[in-house]
Enzyme design. Structure first.
Site, PDB file in Angstrom:
ATOM      1  N   SER A 101       0.826  -1.165  -0.079  1.00  0.00           N
ATOM      2  CA  SER A 101      -0.058   0.024  -0.018  1.00  0.00           C
ATOM      3  C   SER A 101       0.883   1.334  -0.015  1.00  0.00           C
ATOM      4  O   SER A 101       1.684   1.482  -0.992  1.00  0.00           O
ATOM      5  CB  SER A 101      -0.995   0.167   1.109  1.00  0.00           C
ATOM      6  OG  SER A 101      -1.812   1.005   1.221  1.00  0.00           O
ATOM      7  N   HIS A 126      -2.644  -1.306  -4.128  1.00  0.00           N
ATOM      8  CA  HIS A 126      -4.149  -1.183  -4.251  1.00  0.00           C
ATOM      9  C   HIS A 126      -4.491   0.286  -4.111  1.00  0.00           C
ATOM     10  O   HIS A 126      -3.719   1.007  -4.012  1.00  0.00           O
ATOM     11  CB  HIS A 126      -4.513  -2.157  -3.321  1.00  0.00           C
ATOM     12  CG  HIS A 126      -4.734  -1.614  -1.856  1.00  0.00           C
ATOM     13  ND1 HIS A 126      -4.723  -2.459  -0.845  1.00  0.00           N
ATOM     14  CD2 HIS A 126      -3.712  -0.703  -1.291  1.00  0.00           C
ATOM     15  CE1 HIS A 126      -4.673  -1.642   0.554  1.00  0.00           C
ATOM     16  NE2 HIS A 126      -3.878  -0.588   0.152  1.00  0.00           N
TER      17      HIS A 126
END
Length: 219
Positions: A101, A126
């Site tokens: 992330s 993501h």
């Protein structure tokens, strides 16, 4: 039983006796920074403060940021990324363990050609999720709009720094995409894998300077 943060001896320039300091403060003096936790405002402010101090001390000497992070706050991660672009010295990023992330976003923010993943590191990207508010119903739409803006901002950075087309970035951000070190290199998030013979040896062998005798600290 936890042992706390280890302490190591450090001799200040001009001093005869060493003092004991925690290991991270000692390593910061060697321009080695560590992101080894979730990204939040506290660690982001610490890293930014250290980078600004080191930039003022010497705006040409390289910094090294070691990353093992599951991600965290989008805004805090962007702040660290922007600080890395702002300072004068190159910031080499090295992924150890996991950069997920916002951890992968910060990893990607290192100086181009100096973004490194160790052989068994994992990288995950993501789409951003954020929560500025405490669930007030009237603020949900406002937050959703802000998350979409952050998503576009982050996607553009990924496009610019990986060379991937926009449709690939948006497609991959729609779900959790895990990559090996070699896959992250192919994707453009990192430039080198630790076992790559083209990796600069000085990145790995700065440790002798940490153990130098009195002379090195008094120069």
């Amino acid at each position: 039983m936890p042992i706390g943060v280890p302490k190591v001896p450090f001799r200040l320039p001009g001093e005869e006796d060493a003092v004991w300091v925690d290991i991270y403060n000692r390593l910061y003096r060697e321009r080695l920074l560590f992101l080894g936790q979730r990204v939040d405002d506290e660690i982001a402010n610490q890293l930014i403060g250290i980078m600004m101090y080191l930039n003022g001390e010497d705006d040409s000497k390289e910094m090294f940021m070691y990353i093992n992070s599951p991600g965290g706050s989008v805004v805090a991660g962007i702040a660290v990324f922007d600080a890395m672009q702002y300072v004068g010295p190159d910031v080499t990023t090295i992924c150890m363990g996991m950069a997920a992330s916002m951890g992968s976003f910060i990893l990607m923010g290192g100086e181009m050609t100096k973004r490194i993943a160790l052989p068994h590191a994992r990288v995950m990207i993501h789409q951003p999720a954020s929560s500025y508010y405490d669930g007030q119903a009237g603020e949900c739409l406002m937050e959703a709009e802000e998350v979409l803006k952050l998503r576009d901002c982050i996607a553009k950075v990924y496009m610019n720094r990986t060379g991937q087309p926009g449709w690939v970035i948006y497609r991959d951000m729609d779900r959790d995409i895990f990559m090996s070190a070699l896959e992250a290199k192919s994707y453009g998030i990192v430039d080198l894998v630790g076992e790559d013979p083209t990796a600069t040896p000085s990145v790995w062998f700065r440790w002798p300077s940490l153990l130098d005798s009195k002379d090195s600290n008094e120069k």
